[in-house]
Design an enzyme around this catalytic site. Structure first.
Site, PDB file in Angstrom:
ATOM      1  N   GLU A  63      10.872 -11.930   6.828  1.00 56.39           N
ATOM      2  CA  GLU A  63       9.375 -11.653   7.391  1.00 56.39           C
ATOM      3  C   GLU A  63       9.322 -12.373   8.593  1.00 56.39           C
ATOM      4  OE1 GLU A  63       7.473 -10.087   5.910  1.00 56.39           O
ATOM      5  OE2 GLU A  63       8.269  -9.862   3.733  1.00 56.39           O
ATOM      6  N   ARG A  97      -4.117  -9.053  -4.459  1.00 56.70           N
ATOM      7  CA  ARG A  97      -3.980  -7.586  -5.379  1.00 56.70           C
ATOM      8  C   ARG A  97      -4.192  -7.817  -6.681  1.00 56.70           C
ATOM      9  NH1 ARG A  97       0.163  -5.128  -7.311  1.00 56.70           N
ATOM     10  NH2 ARG A  97       1.396  -6.346  -6.244  1.00 56.70           N
ATOM     11  N   CYS A 138       2.719 -15.449  -1.122  1.00 56.97           N
ATOM     12  CA  CYS A 138       3.810 -15.583  -0.310  1.00 56.97           C
ATOM     13  C   CYS A 138       3.208 -15.764   1.141  1.00 56.97           C
ATOM     14  CB  CYS A 138       4.781 -14.596  -0.408  1.00 56.97           C
ATOM     15  SG  CYS A 138       5.701 -14.494  -1.925  1.00 56.97           S
ATOM     16  N   HIS A 157      11.318 -12.231   1.507  1.00 61.03           N
ATOM     17  CA  HIS A 157      11.135 -11.699   0.342  1.00 61.03           C
ATOM     18  C   HIS A 157      12.324 -10.799  -0.054  1.00 61.03           C
ATOM     19  CE1 HIS A 157       6.652 -11.546   0.573  1.00 61.03           C
ATOM     20  NE2 HIS A 157       6.614 -11.558  -0.748  1.00 61.03           N
TER      21      HIS A 157
HETATM   22  N1  PCA Z   1       5.858 -13.125  -4.523  1.00 64.27           N
HETATM   23  C1  PCA Z   1       4.340 -13.144  -4.440  1.00 64.27           C
HETATM   24  C2  PCA Z   1       3.946 -14.230  -4.830  1.00 64.27           C
HETATM   25  C3  PCA Z   1       4.888 -15.070  -5.342  1.00 64.27           C
HETATM   26  C4  PCA Z   1       6.169 -14.272  -5.092  1.00 64.27           C
HETATM   27  O1  PCA Z   1       7.347 -14.626  -5.511  1.00 64.27           O
HETATM   28  C5  PCA Z   1       4.105 -12.548  -3.076  1.00 64.27           C
HETATM   29  O2  PCA Z   1       5.052 -11.795  -2.522  1.00 64.27           O
HETATM   30  O3  PCA Z   1       2.996 -12.899  -2.462  1.00 64.27           O
END
Ligand code: PCA
Length: 213
Positions: free
Chosen positions: A79, A89, A142, A166
């Site tokens: 990211e 969401r 996140c 991610h």
């Molecule tokens: N993914 C979510 C929140 C916790 C996670 O592992 C996100 O992409 O915000």
């Protein structure tokens, strides 16, 4: 070098979170000159940033690698940007759905990752690990944790590099899904994490902040 790894607990319909499994499973190679600390974060609008700030204070790492699940993404997503925006969401694990809110009132609109994500991308791709630079960490927990962490480091002027990554779903999540979902194995996640840590340990990459990270 001290590195803090964070992952998230499961949330929504997911029974597992690869980020939690990755962080728990990782152990550095013998003789590596690093200290690893780990923190699993709750998917809780109030507690997640607080637990992370406490971990930053307790461990005072040189670098923070934060991980989360992005169900539906096919590659490790490095990211680039954290935005000052909460717009869930789905509800968090306490049942709260926040919409159209800033994370920090009057905070900057966005922060960039200070991890060497271009170097990460090159090294991951050289090892045949699917990876990409992503320009959105979403507007759920996140992104909230990513933004809160970068804001904390910025206002306290901490000598700490930090960013968010991610992960795709695990194969077992894809297998259990009615929809087609791309997946990546925990073994490949672990290999990817080691590549990122090795890059951080390389003096030319890990210690010199590029002028424009
Ligand atoms: N993914 C979510 C929140 C916790 C996670 O592992 C996100 O992409 O915000």
């Amino acid at each position: 070098m001290k590195i803090l790894l964070t992952g998230f607990e499961p949330f929504g319909e997911s029974l597992f979170n690869p980020s939690q499994l990755l962080v728990n499973a990782y152990s550095p190679p013998a003789l590596a000159e690093i200290t690893i600390s780990k923190q699993i974060l709750p998917v809780d609008h109030d507690q997640a940033p607080k637990v992370l700030m406490t971990a930053l204070q307790d461990h005072q790492p040189d670098a923070v690698l934060s991980f989360g699940l992005a169900l539906g993404r096919a590659k490790i997503s490095l990211e680039k940007v954290a935005i000052n925006f909460k717009d869930y969401r789905i509800p968090d694990n306490t049942g709260i759905t926040l919409q159209d809110q800033p994370i920090v009132v009057d905070g900057p609109a966005a922060y960039f990752s200070t991890l060497p994500i271009r170097d990460f991308l090159t090294k991951l791709n050289e090892a045949d690990i699917p990876a990409e630079i992503s320009l959105t960490a979403g507007s759920y927990l996140c992104n909230q944790v990513f933004y809160s962490m970068m804001h904390h480091i910025a206002i306290k002027d901490l000598p700490m590099r930090a960013g968010f990554v991610h992960l795709p779903a695990l194969p077992k999540q894809a297998a259990q899904s009615a929809k087609p979902v791309p997946s990546m194995s925990l073994e490949q996640d672990l290999q990817g994490l080691q590549i990122m840590i090795d890059a951080l340990m390389e003096p030319a990459i890990g210690q010199n902040l590029p002028a424009y990270p």
